[in-house]
Design a protein around this motif. Structure first.
Motif, mmCIF file in Angstrom:
data_model
loop_
_atom_site.group_PDB
_atom_site.id
_atom_site.type_symbol
_atom_site.label_atom_id
_atom_site.label_comp_id
_atom_site.label_asym_id
_atom_site.label_seq_id
_atom_site.Cartn_x
_atom_site.Cartn_y
_atom_site.Cartn_z
ATOM 1 N N PHE A 1 0.833 -1.207 0.000
ATOM 2 C CA PHE A 1 0.000 0.000 0.000
ATOM 3 C C PHE A 1 0.867 1.257 0.000
ATOM 4 N N LEU A 2 1.962 1.252 0.762
ATOM 5 C CA LEU A 2 2.883 2.391 0.771
ATOM 6 C C LEU A 2 3.509 2.595 -0.609
ATOM 7 N N LEU A 3 3.754 1.506 -1.311
ATOM 8 C CA LEU A 3 4.301 1.616 -2.669
ATOM 9 C C LEU A 3 3.322 2.353 -3.579
ATOM 10 N N PHE A 4 2.047 1.987 -3.523
ATOM 11 C CA PHE A 4 1.026 2.704 -4.290
ATOM 12 C C PHE A 4 0.956 4.168 -3.853
ATOM 13 N N SER A 5 0.970 4.382 -2.536
ATOM 14 C CA SER A 5 0.871 5.747 -2.010
ATOM 15 C C SER A 5 2.015 6.609 -2.514
ATOM 16 N N GLU A 6 3.225 6.053 -2.498
ATOM 17 C CA GLU A 6 4.378 6.813 -2.979
ATOM 18 C C GLU A 6 4.251 7.158 -4.455
ATOM 19 N N TYR A 7 3.719 6.218 -5.221
ATOM 20 C CA TYR A 7 3.551 6.476 -6.656
ATOM 21 C C TYR A 7 2.622 7.671 -6.879
ATOM 22 N N TYR A 8 1.466 7.653 -6.220
ATOM 23 C CA TYR A 8 0.504 8.745 -6.414
ATOM 24 C C TYR A 8 1.005 10.047 -5.804
ATOM 25 N N PHE A 9 1.718 9.964 -4.685
ATOM 26 C CA PHE A 9 2.276 11.174 -4.071
ATOM 27 C C PHE A 9 3.323 11.788 -5.005
ATOM 28 N N PHE A 10 4.151 10.943 -5.580
ATOM 29 C CA PHE A 10 5.188 11.438 -6.499
ATOM 30 C C PHE A 10 4.547 12.058 -7.739
ATOM 31 N N ARG B 1 9.385 12.463 -3.036
ATOM 32 C CA ARG B 1 9.102 11.410 -2.064
ATOM 33 C C ARG B 1 8.243 12.027 -0.951
ATOM 34 N N PHE B 2 7.837 11.194 -0.009
ATOM 35 C CA PHE B 2 7.067 11.727 1.116
ATOM 36 C C PHE B 2 7.832 12.884 1.755
ATOM 37 N N ASN B 3 7.151 14.006 1.916
ATOM 38 C CA ASN B 3 7.813 15.180 2.478
ATOM 39 C C ASN B 3 6.920 15.800 3.556
ATOM 40 N N THR B 4 7.126 17.071 3.813
ATOM 41 C CA THR B 4 6.370 17.742 4.873
ATOM 42 C C THR B 4 4.866 17.713 4.608
ATOM 43 N N VAL B 5 4.471 17.698 3.347
ATOM 44 C CA VAL B 5 3.041 17.641 3.027
ATOM 45 C C VAL B 5 2.439 16.340 3.559
ATOM 46 N N ALA B 6 3.162 15.229 3.355
ATOM 47 C CA ALA B 6 2.668 13.935 3.838
ATOM 48 C C ALA B 6 2.532 13.935 5.356
ATOM 49 N N VAL B 7 3.509 14.517 6.042
ATOM 50 C CA VAL B 7 3.449 14.579 7.508
ATOM 51 C C VAL B 7 2.278 15.450 7.955
ATOM 52 N N ASP B 8 2.142 16.617 7.336
ATOM 53 C CA ASP B 8 1.064 17.527 7.711
ATOM 54 C C ASP B 8 -0.304 16.909 7.460
ATOM 55 N N TYR B 9 -0.439 16.209 6.348
ATOM 56 C CA TYR B 9 -1.740 15.652 5.998
ATOM 57 C C TYR B 9 -2.206 14.592 7.003
ATOM 58 N N ASN C 1 17.351 13.394 -7.620
ATOM 59 C CA ASN C 1 17.638 13.230 -6.196
ATOM 60 C C ASN C 1 16.464 12.583 -5.468
ATOM 61 N N GLU C 2 15.254 13.001 -5.825
ATOM 62 C CA GLU C 2 14.073 12.427 -5.187
ATOM 63 C C GLU C 2 13.924 10.946 -5.537
ATOM 64 N N VAL C 3 14.241 10.595 -6.780
ATOM 65 C CA VAL C 3 14.162 9.191 -7.194
ATOM 66 C C VAL C 3 15.135 8.341 -6.380
ATOM 67 N N ALA C 4 16.324 8.891 -6.113
ATOM 68 C CA ALA C 4 17.345 8.133 -5.392
ATOM 69 C C ALA C 4 17.000 7.938 -3.926
ATOM 70 N N ASN C 5 16.150 8.779 -3.384
ATOM 71 C CA ASN C 5 15.836 8.722 -1.960
ATOM 72 C C ASN C 5 14.934 7.531 -1.643
ATOM 73 N N ASN C 6 14.749 7.267 -0.371
ATOM 74 C CA ASN C 6 13.850 6.225 0.106
ATOM 75 C C ASN C 6 12.648 6.900 0.760
ATOM 76 N N GLY C 7 11.455 6.468 0.426
ATOM 77 C CA GLY C 7 10.248 7.136 0.910
ATOM 78 C C GLY C 7 10.111 7.133 2.413
#
Length: 605
Positions: free
Chosen positions: A56-65, A71-79, A163-169
């Protein structure tokens, strides 16, 4: 290849961390319990749930990206702090049911495969020593890898997206959560305190202003005439209505025919403006408080914001009634609390609309919001006192739907461009109605976007996607249509409005009056995730939380800013100015001094 290797390094580290609880459990579990039926059932259930979550996190990361190019950033935390709006919006906007079903099927398939491969394990006894060796090996690997993992590692390229692609979500999410409330001086470049303050004072001083007579004072008086009329002021803060949609700003795919016409025929259009961030709370603090976008949370969401300077405070001191109107819930991002603590008399939100004609999860449609606004303006005008209002819209937001029959496009398609066209339609309807009101001729109307619609660009701060319009309408100040090309940002909106009024006031603002300041002083203060920066003279400096800087040259309107490896003297001067401004802002906010003082006390509670 470098992106792949960096990503692999981060992924191995996260995989070890995720496996460590299981390895620990198997290390301490008695061998006879391991083979027991109850444990087999428990372990398989836990593994099934684990794989469901990971997929599910894999799907979430795809749609978030896809939405944020990150990758997951401050928006994900705030939401995560506002599940009502966010999860309902996700349910409406994405095929959650299908995704959940796929997650279940894949997790079940993985469990079946794992069970088949590891079937002999259930009947193979292992000694405590064997299990302890495995546990110590896993812990040693984590200990060895931990010092090699850092937030800086994935920033190896001049291309932000790579850089975002190289990171880990999951690493990115943890970093965003951990840095919510940053100690600014611990993570960012700073100057000696006295130098930072003096440089900041030089930057914010204007020809018609002077500082109060205190050595460390940041408060200043702006000259004006008390004979000038106290005109009403209305700020229409538009959700995501970036310059990319406006035909009058050179876009060929215009989605704003009414605003284009209004700009051509009777408006003052600011055509070189940039948002201070890519979230509403950044537009909120920039437009209303003229405050730099510090790294970490916006001051709208922080815990020392009960008494900060805003345009509402300034005008309230001058005898204005004040009101904030919002189509959604005021609890979201702490907007109601911030507004009510900082100069607004009333806060009208979704619950105050008894019979809305149309709503989404984010709130009532723009038509309902503007109709209610005109009703409130009419009542306030009848009191004989001038009024100030801020109106924050929500319609141009996923799921991008709106009442049918207003524009030719079908809202069932849920397309952003259609939502923009509806927002433009609602603004046109508002201006058509408000021009019939008696208070229209004595009111300044300011249409400004809180931020752009999308994030794109290779820079650490993708400034090209931050371009926003501002249109001022009202015969009291705009005698004929005009365009203003001076460089500015969200922080300059309030000083410019107050400059149009021409009345004297006290201020702490960091922005400039774009109509009365020297054009060569134009600058933009910016924020993207944990990066902050400043752009001036087609040069941009980015300060990041590793106490380092990046430099860019080029035209921000053409995505042409390129990273410079050898900054010149002008770049270094901009860097010092940026360091001073952000450092001073952090100092003022942290010590709760970002408010106008009167006789040593706050002028409002």
């Amino acid at each position: 290849m470098k992106a792949l290797l960096i990503g692999l390094h981060l992924d191995i580290f996260v995989a070890l961390l995720l496996c460590l609880p299981l390895i620990t459990w198997l290390a301490i579990l008695p061998d006879r319990w391991f083979r027991a039926s109850w444990h087999r059932f428990l372990l398989k259930t836990v593994l099934f749930l684990f794989w469901m979550v990971q997929i599910f996190l894999l799907f979430s990361e795809y749609y978030f990206f896809e939405e944020f190019k990150s990758r997951f950033n401050t928006v994900a935390v705030d939401y995560l702090l506002y599940p009502y709006e966010v999860f309902t919006n996700i349910w409406q906007d994405y095929p959650v049911g299908k995704i959940a079903a796929i997650c279940c099927l894949v997790a079940a398939g993985l469990l079946f495969l794992i069970n088949k491969i590891t079937r002999p394990v259930w009947d193979t006894p292992t000694s405590l020593k064997q299990r302890a060796l495995v546990w110590f090996g896993a812990v040693a690997a984590v200990v060895i890898l931990t010092p090699t993992v850092g937030f800086r590692e994935y920033r190896f390229s001049n291309e932000r997206l790579l850089n975002e692609v190289a990171n880990n979500g999951q690493v990115a999410f943890a970093a965003a959560a951990w840095t919510h409330n940053l100690d600014y001086t611990a993570y960012y470049k700073t100057l000696p305190a006295d130098e930072a303050l003096q440089r900041t004072k030089t930057l914010v001083i204007e020809p018609n202003s002077k500082f109060v007579d205190k050595p460390d004072a940041f408060q200043r008086s702006i000259a004006g005439s008390t004979e000038k009329p106290r005109l009403n002021v209305v700020i229409l803060l538009e959700e995501s209505l970036g310059s990319e949609f406006w035909g009058c700003l050179g876009r060929t795919n215009t989605c704003t025919p009414f605003m284009d016409q209004l700009a051509r025929e009777e408006g003052m259009l600011f055509e070189n403006l940039f948002a201070s961030g890519n979230r509403t709370v950044r537009g909120f603090e920039g437009v209303l408080s003229s405050f730099p976008p510090l790294p970490g949370d916006s001051i709208v969401k922080r815990d020392r914001s009960e008494n900060v300077e805003t345009i509402a405070r300034v005008l309230k001191r001058d005898g204005y009634n004040t009101i904030f109107l919002y189509g959604g819930r005021g609890v979201f991002d702490g907007m109601r609390s911030f507004a009510m603590n900082n100069g607004y008399d009333r806060f009208v939100e979704q619950k105050h609309f008894e019979h809305p004609t149309f709503t989404t999860i984010w709130g009532v449609c723009d038509e309902d919001l503007y109709d209610r606004s005109i009703e409130e303006f009419r009542v306030m005008a009848a009191t004989g006192k001038p009024f100030f209002a801020t109106v924050l819209s929500v319609s141009n937001h996923k799921p991008f739907t709106y009442p049918k029959g207003r524009i030719a496009e079908n809202p069932d398609y849920h397309q952003r461009d259609f939502a923009v066209k509806y927002a433009d339609y609602a603004l046109g309807r508002f201006f058509h109605a408000v021009k019939k009101e008696s208070f229209y001729d004595n009111t300044i109307f300011v249409v400004v976007a809180d931020h752009g619609a999308r994030v794109y660009g290779s820079q650490s701060i993708p400034i090209h996607s931050y371009e926003i319009p501002m249109l001022v309408v009202g015969p009291a100040v705009v005698k004929e249509p005009s365009r203003v090309s001076r460089l500015g940002g969200s922080l300059d909106v309030t000083p410019t409005i107050l400059g149009m009024l021409g009345r004297p006031y006290q201020t702490m603002f960091f922005g400039r009056d774009l109509l009365h300041s020297p054009p060569e002083g134009g600058r933009v203060l910016l924020n993207h995730n944990r990066d902050i920066g400043m752009m001036r003279d087609n040069r941009m400096v980015v300060l990041n939380m590793f106490k380092s800087s990046e430099f860019y040259h080029g035209d921000p309107k053409t995505e042409g800013m390129k990273k410079i490896t050898s900054p010149d003297a002008a770049d270094l001067e901009i860097e010092k100015d940026a360091m001073a401004l952000y450092q001073s802002a952090d100092e003022l906010y942290t010590h709760e001094r970002y408010r106008v003082q009167s006789g040593g006390q706050s002028s409002a509670k």
